[in-house]
Design a protein around this motif. Structure first.
Motif, short mmCIF file in Angstrom:
data_model
loop_
_atom_site.label_atom_id
_atom_site.label_comp_id
_atom_site.label_asym_id
_atom_site.label_seq_id
_atom_site.Cartn_x
_atom_site.Cartn_y
_atom_site.Cartn_z
N GLY A 1 108.14 7.35 -27.72
CA GLY A 1 107.89 8.60 -27.04
C GLY A 1 106.82 8.44 -25.98
N VAL A 2 106.46 9.60 -25.37
CA VAL A 2 105.50 9.62 -24.27
C VAL A 2 104.38 10.56 -24.61
CG1 VAL A 2 105.16 10.12 -21.84
CG2 VAL A 2 107.28 9.08 -22.59
N GLY A 3 103.14 10.10 -24.58
CA GLY A 3 101.98 10.97 -24.71
C GLY A 3 101.83 11.53 -26.12
N SER A 4 100.76 12.27 -26.33
CA SER A 4 100.48 12.84 -27.64
C SER A 4 101.25 14.12 -27.88
CB SER A 4 98.98 13.11 -27.78
OG SER A 4 98.55 14.01 -26.76
N THR A 5 101.43 14.92 -26.83
CA THR A 5 102.16 16.19 -27.01
C THR A 5 103.64 16.04 -26.78
OG1 THR A 5 101.72 16.75 -24.70
CG2 THR A 5 100.16 17.55 -26.35
N GLY A 6 104.08 14.94 -26.13
CA GLY A 6 105.50 14.73 -25.88
C GLY A 6 106.03 13.52 -26.62
N GLY B 1 111.88 7.01 -13.81
CA GLY B 1 111.59 7.06 -12.38
C GLY B 1 110.52 8.05 -11.99
N TYR B 2 109.98 8.79 -12.95
CA TYR B 2 109.00 9.82 -12.59
C TYR B 2 107.69 9.21 -12.08
CZ TYR B 2 105.63 13.62 -13.17
OH TYR B 2 104.65 14.55 -12.94
N ALA B 3 107.19 8.17 -12.75
CA ALA B 3 105.93 7.54 -12.31
C ALA B 3 106.08 6.95 -10.91
CB ALA B 3 105.52 6.47 -13.30
N ARG B 4 107.22 6.34 -10.60
CA ARG B 4 107.44 5.78 -9.26
C ARG B 4 107.45 6.86 -8.20
NH1 ARG B 4 111.65 5.94 -6.34
NH2 ARG B 4 112.97 6.60 -8.10
N ILE B 5 108.14 7.97 -8.49
CA ILE B 5 108.18 9.07 -7.51
C ILE B 5 106.78 9.60 -7.26
CG2 ILE B 5 109.00 11.42 -7.15
CD1 ILE B 5 111.53 10.69 -8.69
N LEU B 6 106.02 9.78 -8.31
CA LEU B 6 104.67 10.32 -8.18
C LEU B 6 103.79 9.40 -7.33
CD1 LEU B 6 102.86 12.67 -9.08
CD2 LEU B 6 102.20 11.29 -11.06
N ALA C 1 102.81 12.21 -18.81
CA ALA C 1 103.11 11.11 -17.89
C ALA C 1 102.36 11.28 -16.57
CB ALA C 1 104.61 11.05 -17.65
N THR C 2 102.14 12.50 -16.14
CA THR C 2 101.38 12.74 -14.91
C THR C 2 99.94 12.27 -15.06
OG1 THR C 2 102.76 14.66 -14.42
CG2 THR C 2 100.63 14.52 -13.30
N ARG C 3 99.35 12.57 -16.18
CA ARG C 3 97.97 12.14 -16.40
C ARG C 3 97.86 10.62 -16.44
NH1 ARG C 3 97.28 14.75 -20.65
NH2 ARG C 3 97.51 13.11 -22.22
N ALA C 4 98.85 9.98 -17.02
CA ALA C 4 98.81 8.52 -17.12
C ALA C 4 99.01 7.85 -15.77
CB ALA C 4 99.85 8.03 -18.11
N ALA C 5 99.82 8.47 -14.90
CA ALA C 5 100.15 7.85 -13.61
C ALA C 5 99.43 8.51 -12.45
CB ALA C 5 101.67 7.91 -13.39
#
Length: 347
Positions: A3-8, A18-23, A65-69
């Motif tokens: 999974g991704v993150g603590s809440t997700g 592809g979300y991190a690349r787009i960001l 994922a936003t916070r991580a990237a």
């Protein structure tokens, strides 16, 4: 899958592909998302909805994922926030589109099931399996109530929602199916739940501004719903023909009427047997040389009933009149008196 993150943590990573690349690219160049990138986010949202994931968990996964990237370069925060907004908006749009499609498919399946249930057009074994999905156990007896009012009612309308809320508040989930058919409001309930349908009738009568409700008898088996539904419809039709003004009709109380309507001889016998004892009452009709006969009114009513209708009968489109006792009709407009000797019975 990880999974991704603590809440997700329960959301698979493929929905963030592809979300991190787009960001990173948007933060570096300041550009907006392309049409292809937005469409890919919508497609991922639809897939997540079809898989049964909740939108709240999916948004939390995107924020993690936003916070991580998150980009470290100064001055790129505004572009990154714009990208996050576009991604989440497109993802939620795809998610909602998939949910609307699922609702439409569910409504179509529900309508098809109701049609098969009320018309008995499907295999009974298969119908019983489908019924469990909608909270009905067709191996038990069920009864149907039908309400009609001054307007036609449809699924999701104000009146069905009002009646449904009242039933849920009173009984909760008791394997009750509330639906509409041909502009009428229907309620299918287990046969042993004696309080459900009378309460439905009370609520439907009030919600339809004085409409009429008919309740069929509990019938067993997968085909019992069809039988009870037809009984309720027949009760409404019969009440309309007879001019009954009862707000709630029970099919069990009206069974004698269709029987008599189908059997004219039985109706004639009923008239004679009911009014015939008047011939022996003191001060009633007289006797003819020791032989009892019904009063002229009783005999006339029985004869007319055998002919077809309570007041007169139709014969080739003309009203047939009954000649008074002692006269015979020989031609239209001509009456001749029968000789007294011919009217006497042999002793």
């Amino acid at each position: 899958m990880r999974g991704v993150g603590s809440t997700g943590r329960n959301v698979p990573e493929r929905y963030l592909d592809g979300y991190a690349r787009i960001l990173a690219e948007v933060a570096a160049t300041g550009r907006r998302l392309t049409r292809e990138e937005l469409e890919s986010r919508r497609a991922l949202g639809e897939q997540a909805a079809d898989a049964g994931h909740g939108l709240r968990a999916l948004i939390n996964a995107h924020l993690s994922a936003t916070r991580a990237a998150w980009p470290q370069a100064p001055g790129s925060a505004d572009s990154a926030l714009v990208a996050v907004q576009q991604v989440i908006d497109a993802f939620a749009e795809g998610f909602e589109r998939a949910q609307r499609q699922a609702v439409r498919q569910e409504e179509a399946a529900r309508r098809e099931f109701i049609d098969d249930l009320l018309y008995g057009r499907s295999d009974l074994g298969r119908l019983a399996e489908r019924a469990e999905r909608f909270g009905l156990r067709l191996s038990h007896a069920h009864a149907v109530a039908v309400a009609e009012g001054p307007a036609a009612y449809s699924e999701g309308g104000t009146v069905p929602r009002q009646v449904e809320q009242a039933l849920l508040a009173r009984f909760g989930n008791r394997d009750v199916l509330l639906t509409t058919k041909d502009g009428r409001l229907l309620c299918v309930a287990p046969g042993h739940e004696d309080e459900v349908l009378p309460y439905f009738a009370q609520q439907a009568h009030a919600a339809t501004d004085g409409g009429r409700v008919a309740i069929g008898r509990p019938q067993p088996g997968p085909g019992g719903v069809v039988q009870s539904y037809e009984e309720a419809l027949n009760a409404l039709e019969l009440a309309e023909r007879l001019g009954l003004d009862d707000p709630v009709l029970y099919a069990a109380d009206l069974l004698v009427y269709p029987v008599l309507a189908r059997d004219r001889q039985a109706m004639a016998d009923l008239v004679v047997n009911t009014l015939g004892p008047l011939t022996t009452a003191r001060g009633g009709a007289g006797q003819d040389r020791g032989h009892r006969r019904p009063p002229p009114g009783v005999a006339r009513q029985a004869a007319v009933t055998r002919a077809g209708t309570p007041s007169a009968c139709r014969d080739g489109g003309h009203r047939t009149k009954i000649a008074p006792a002692g006269r015979t009709r020989t031609a239209p407009g001509t009456l001749t008196r029968t000789p007294r000797a011919a009217r006497r019975r042999p002793t």
